[in-house]
Design an enzyme around this catalytic site. Structure first.
Site, PDB file in Angstrom:
ATOM      1  N   HIS A   1      10.573 -28.153 -25.855  1.00  0.00           N
ATOM      2  CA  HIS A   1      11.881 -28.741 -26.166  1.00  0.00           C
ATOM      3  C   HIS A   1      12.400 -28.093 -27.441  1.00  0.00           C
ATOM      4  O   HIS A   1      11.743 -27.194 -28.007  1.00  0.00           O
ATOM      5  CB  HIS A   1      11.757 -30.265 -26.302  1.00  0.00           C
ATOM      6  CG  HIS A   1      10.675 -30.704 -27.219  1.00  0.00           C
ATOM      7  ND1 HIS A   1      10.686 -30.452 -28.575  1.00  0.00           N
ATOM      8  CD2 HIS A   1       9.503 -31.357 -26.973  1.00  0.00           C
ATOM      9  CE1 HIS A   1       9.603 -30.941 -29.126  1.00  0.00           C
ATOM     10  NE2 HIS A   1       8.845 -31.486 -28.176  1.00  0.00           N
TER      11      HIS A   1
ATOM     12  N   GLY B   1      12.354 -28.908 -30.407  1.00  0.00           N
ATOM     13  CA  GLY B   1      11.426 -28.926 -31.538  1.00  0.00           C
ATOM     14  C   GLY B   1      10.556 -27.670 -31.526  1.00  0.00           C
ATOM     15  O   GLY B   1      10.422 -26.983 -32.542  1.00  0.00           O
ATOM     16  N   HIS B   2       9.990 -27.363 -30.356  1.00  0.00           N
ATOM     17  CA  HIS B   2       9.175 -26.135 -30.246  1.00  0.00           C
ATOM     18  C   HIS B   2      10.042 -24.906 -30.524  1.00  0.00           C
ATOM     19  O   HIS B   2       9.590 -23.954 -31.172  1.00  0.00           O
ATOM     20  CB  HIS B   2       8.608 -25.983 -28.834  1.00  0.00           C
ATOM     21  CG  HIS B   2       7.662 -27.070 -28.415  1.00  0.00           C
ATOM     22  ND1 HIS B   2       7.997 -28.030 -27.498  1.00  0.00           N
ATOM     23  CD2 HIS B   2       6.392 -27.332 -28.800  1.00  0.00           C
ATOM     24  CE1 HIS B   2       6.954 -28.838 -27.315  1.00  0.00           C
ATOM     25  NE2 HIS B   2       5.980 -28.448 -28.097  1.00  0.00           N
TER      26      HIS B   2
ATOM     27  N   GLY C   1       4.622 -28.080 -36.204  1.00  0.00           N
ATOM     28  CA  GLY C   1       5.678 -29.044 -36.516  1.00  0.00           C
ATOM     29  C   GLY C   1       5.169 -30.147 -37.441  1.00  0.00           C
ATOM     30  O   GLY C   1       4.015 -30.571 -37.346  1.00  0.00           O
TER      31      GLY C   1
ATOM     32  N   GLN D   1      -2.016 -33.570 -38.102  1.00  0.00           N
ATOM     33  CA  GLN D   1      -2.522 -32.322 -37.505  1.00  0.00           C
ATOM     34  C   GLN D   1      -2.233 -31.147 -38.438  1.00  0.00           C
ATOM     35  O   GLN D   1      -3.100 -30.290 -38.671  1.00  0.00           O
ATOM     36  CB  GLN D   1      -1.856 -32.095 -36.139  1.00  0.00           C
ATOM     37  CG  GLN D   1      -2.093 -30.708 -35.569  1.00  0.00           C
ATOM     38  CD  GLN D   1      -1.560 -30.576 -34.163  1.00  0.00           C
ATOM     39  OE1 GLN D   1      -2.190 -31.008 -33.211  1.00  0.00           O
ATOM     40  NE2 GLN D   1      -0.393 -29.957 -34.001  1.00  0.00           N
TER      41      GLN D   1
ATOM     42  N   LEU E   1      12.077 -35.523 -31.370  1.00  0.00           N
ATOM     43  CA  LEU E   1      11.812 -34.829 -30.105  1.00  0.00           C
ATOM     44  C   LEU E   1      10.316 -34.779 -29.845  1.00  0.00           C
ATOM     45  O   LEU E   1       9.518 -34.553 -30.756  1.00  0.00           O
ATOM     46  CB  LEU E   1      12.357 -33.400 -30.159  1.00  0.00           C
ATOM     47  CG  LEU E   1      13.867 -33.247 -30.281  1.00  0.00           C
ATOM     48  CD1 LEU E   1      14.256 -31.782 -30.157  1.00  0.00           C
ATOM     49  CD2 LEU E   1      14.596 -34.054 -29.217  1.00  0.00           C
ATOM     50  N   SER E   2       9.944 -35.011 -28.596  1.00  0.00           N
ATOM     51  CA  SER E   2       8.542 -34.989 -28.197  1.00  0.00           C
ATOM     52  C   SER E   2       8.469 -34.707 -26.703  1.00  0.00           C
ATOM     53  O   SER E   2       9.337 -35.164 -25.939  1.00  0.00           O
ATOM     54  CB  SER E   2       7.910 -36.361 -28.476  1.00  0.00           C
ATOM     55  OG  SER E   2       6.702 -36.494 -27.758  1.00  0.00           O
TER      56      SER E   2
HETATM   57  O1  PAF Z   1       0.550 -29.861 -31.322  1.00  0.00           O
HETATM   58  C1  PAF Z   1       0.155 -29.461 -30.199  1.00  0.00           C
HETATM   59  O2  PAF Z   1       0.941 -29.278 -29.263  1.00  0.00           O
HETATM   60  C2  PAF Z   1      -1.330 -29.206 -29.989  1.00  0.00           C
HETATM   61  O3  PAF Z   1      -2.110 -30.125 -30.685  1.00  0.00           O
HETATM   62  C3  PAF Z   1      -1.738 -27.773 -30.333  1.00  0.00           C
HETATM   63  C4  PAF Z   1      -1.559 -27.459 -31.802  1.00  0.00           C
HETATM   64  C5  PAF Z   1      -0.926 -26.793 -29.504  1.00  0.00           C
HETATM   65  C6  PAF Z   1      -3.225 -27.550 -29.989  1.00  0.00           C
HETATM   66  O4  PAF Z   1      -3.472 -27.766 -28.653  1.00  0.00           O
END
Ligand code: PAF
EC number: 6.3.2.1
Length: 282
Positions: free
Chosen positions: A34, A36-37, A147, A153, A184-185
């Site tokens: 989406h 966000g990516h 993100g 994370q 966004l998710s």
């Molecule tokens: O944030 C994510 O989508 C996942 O945790 C990642 C960093 C791609 C690892 O699988």
């Protein structure tokens, strides 16, 4: 843009780039892309000569089998979007390719990985570190993009990279939101229209709490958010925590930290959504 499925092919392509002294950016994803990516991709494309986007739904980071099974998989659409945004390589391996044998490595970054998501999703960050460290080793990028929505994370990946990949720069990118404020998710796609409306309470409450925090204590602000979520019966709060943005540890007074972040996880029906907001960053 080339779509590559094996580590061997990926490394052959990237070696040719490295021989030409081309800089490489990596954007690790699980697909179902989406905006966000795409904001991470755009940043990588702007800052590097070559951008690799990995698309792999990593089984070792799912502690809930149902979540893994229902995770959206949309590789064809993802590739179209990535090609339109100037990506050089999509790395989309099979599970066997990434885990030819079970990964028994254990990553512990306490106390970063024992709080919040670490408490509620045992093993999750170990799985994230397993896959991300493999990607870092295979791609050997100059920069990798993550993100800030997955705030914890990002902190753990930064820590892992500082210890194991000291030459790699980790770039954190801001949360992208819909016009109405919803973060966004990929999981938003699983919400019914009614659930999508209810889920808006999450970001609205967080935004309102920033204003509220200006004249209230840490514990009052905490309660404001908890009450705001509880007021909507369609939502079930898993946790809300006010933490220092670097250490991820709680604090008592606003003066105790110069980077205050509120991290929240809420269930809307079966869908688990996370979000966060910054109260203070000096
Ligand atoms: O944030 C994510 O989508 C996942 O945790 C990642 C960093 C791609 C690892 O699988």
């Amino acid at each position: 843009m080339k779509v590559i499925h094996t580590v061997k092919d990926l490394q052959a392509e990237l070696q040719a780039c490295k021989d030409k002294k081309m800089t490489i950016g990596l954007v690790p994803t699980m697909g179902a892309l989406h905006a966000g990516h795409i904001s991470l991709v755009n940043r990588s494309v702007a800052e590097n000569m070559v951008t690799v986007v990995s698309v792999f739904v990593n089984p070792t980071q799912f502690n809930d089998k149902n979540d893994l099974l229902t995770y959206p998989r949309t590789l064809k659409e993802d590739c179209k979007l990535l090609e339109d945004n100037g990506v050089s390589y999509v790395f989309s391996p099979s599970e066997k390719e990434m885990y030819p044998e079970p990964d028994t490595r254990v990553f512990t970054y306490a106390p970063l990985d024992t709080v919040m998501e670490g408490k509620f999703r045992p093993g999750h960050f170990n799985g994230v570190c397993q896959i991300v460290s493999k990607l870092f080793s295979f791609v050997s990028p100059d920069k990798a993009y993550f993100g800030e929505k997955d705030f914890q994370q990002l902190a753990i990946v930064r820590k892992m990279a500082s210890e194991l990949f000291p030459n790699l720069t980790i770039v954190g990118c801001p949360i992208m939101r819909e016009k109405d404020g919803m973060a966004l998710s990929s999981r938003n796609a699983r919400l019914t229209p009614q659930q999508r409306t209810e889920a808006l309470t999450i970001s609205k409450t967080l935004f309102a709490s920033v204003e509220y925090s200006r004249s209230h204590s840490v514990s009052e602000t905490y309660q404001f958010v908890v009450d705001g979520i509880a007021a909507n019966s369609a939502l079930k709060l898993e946790y809300f925590e006010l933490v220092d943005g670097n250490t991820l540890q709680g604090f008592t007074n606003w003066e105790d930290t110069n980077y205050a972040v509120g991290c929240i996880t809420v269930f809307v029906g079966e869908v688990r959504l996370i979000d966060n907001i910054t109260y203070k960053k000096n």
